[in-house]
Design an enzyme around this catalytic site. Sequence first.
Site, mmCIF file in Angstrom:
data_model
loop_
_atom_site.group_PDB
_atom_site.id
_atom_site.type_symbol
_atom_site.label_atom_id
_atom_site.label_comp_id
_atom_site.label_asym_id
_atom_site.label_seq_id
_atom_site.Cartn_x
_atom_site.Cartn_y
_atom_site.Cartn_z
ATOM 1 N N ASP A 57 0.807 -1.217 0.000
ATOM 2 C CA ASP A 57 0.000 0.000 0.000
ATOM 3 C C ASP A 57 0.846 1.275 0.000
ATOM 4 O O ASP A 57 0.518 2.251 -0.674
ATOM 5 C CB ASP A 57 -0.925 -0.003 1.217
ATOM 6 C CG ASP A 57 -1.807 -1.238 1.276
ATOM 7 O OD1 ASP A 57 -1.934 -1.809 2.370
ATOM 8 O OD2 ASP A 57 -2.347 -1.632 0.246
ATOM 9 N N ARG A 124 19.956 -17.921 -3.584
ATOM 10 C CA ARG A 124 18.505 -18.102 -3.671
ATOM 11 C C ARG A 124 17.975 -17.995 -5.095
ATOM 12 O O ARG A 124 17.124 -18.780 -5.511
ATOM 13 C CB ARG A 124 17.794 -17.062 -2.798
ATOM 14 C CG ARG A 124 17.869 -17.312 -1.314
ATOM 15 C CD ARG A 124 17.072 -16.260 -0.584
ATOM 16 N NE ARG A 124 17.138 -16.449 0.868
ATOM 17 C CZ ARG A 124 16.530 -15.666 1.745
ATOM 18 N NH1 ARG A 124 15.797 -14.639 1.314
ATOM 19 N NH2 ARG A 124 16.641 -15.889 3.037
#
Length: 360
Positions: A57, A124
């Site tokens: 947001d 990762r």
Amino acid sequence: MRACWTCWWMTAGYAARWRARADQAAGADPGGRGAAGDGRDGCVFTDTTNPDVATGDGVAAAWRAGAVVSDLEFIQFHPTALHVAGAPRFLLSEALRGEGAYLLNSKGERFMERYHPLKELAPRDVVSRAIVAEMARDQAPHVRLDLSHRGADFVKQRFPRIHATCLALGIDLDLEAAPIAPAAHYAMGGVATDLAGRTTLKACTRLGKQPARASTGQPAGEQLAAGGTRVRARAARTMSAEIQITRRGGGLPEAFQLLAIEAAEIRRMASDYCGILRCGDGLREAIRRLDAVPRSEAPLLTRAQSELRNVHALAGLIARSALAREESRGAHQRTDFPETAPRFARHSRLQRDADAVEFL
């Protein structure tokens, strides 16, 4: 708070209208310095380790207000999120691989040696891409993470919370392999700031948990353990020193856009076109479809409508930033531009109503 509740309240319009009316009554200036906490934005994607309220947001609100956002194309997908139908994508720590866990494809074979000399201990982004490649090759919804070879009660004693969570879902990690797949974990970009947390928007200082989400450009070492506390403290001191309240008449904010699309559809688009592997055609298709979503005006939005608007905005910003970066670098991988390009060794920057993404 993990969830940026304040930013939802503000972007939903309730706080904006309350503040506008209060400012108008008191004669206060609504343009005094404020603080933005941007929340996490994993819920732009179908699979995420983030909570349901992580709809970014703050980033969306700052962008709509005119602030520069930076490096939104860099999304880290954690490679080993538990993949059980109907269950949250619980993160299975990479410490499991550090303790000797194997990654197995649908045939029960270890596969990481085909992708990196460090095998399961590869970075990762490398592990995530390898898993996606194996899933695509075998047409499988997941691969498996196996620690059963470490002996009885190893996981239970070494990782009790992970063991208990998996056991509650019917998986005993000491006896069997767990189904896993990559899931959106965190965004490396965010609202562009200086080291004191000042955004390019005059009245907004960025505060938050992860320094990278503030896009300060400072070393990644600051993100380790409590390192980010220094960044937050610096930003808070800056904001405190610069707060000023003047007086002038206020007004009501503009109407909000109500989107005629389901959040799940946006997340599927983001996952398909803006996920671990991207290409120009897919990114352009995502932008086209997002831009074509029908809209109408509404004086106020519910929480769900506001979060939908933010997810829609962020998906578009990620797609535009990824399309402009015509190279592969770290977590941003383009199948049509597989090499790293020196001319893109810069931060991407995007601002509302700007003609194009800039690299500075």
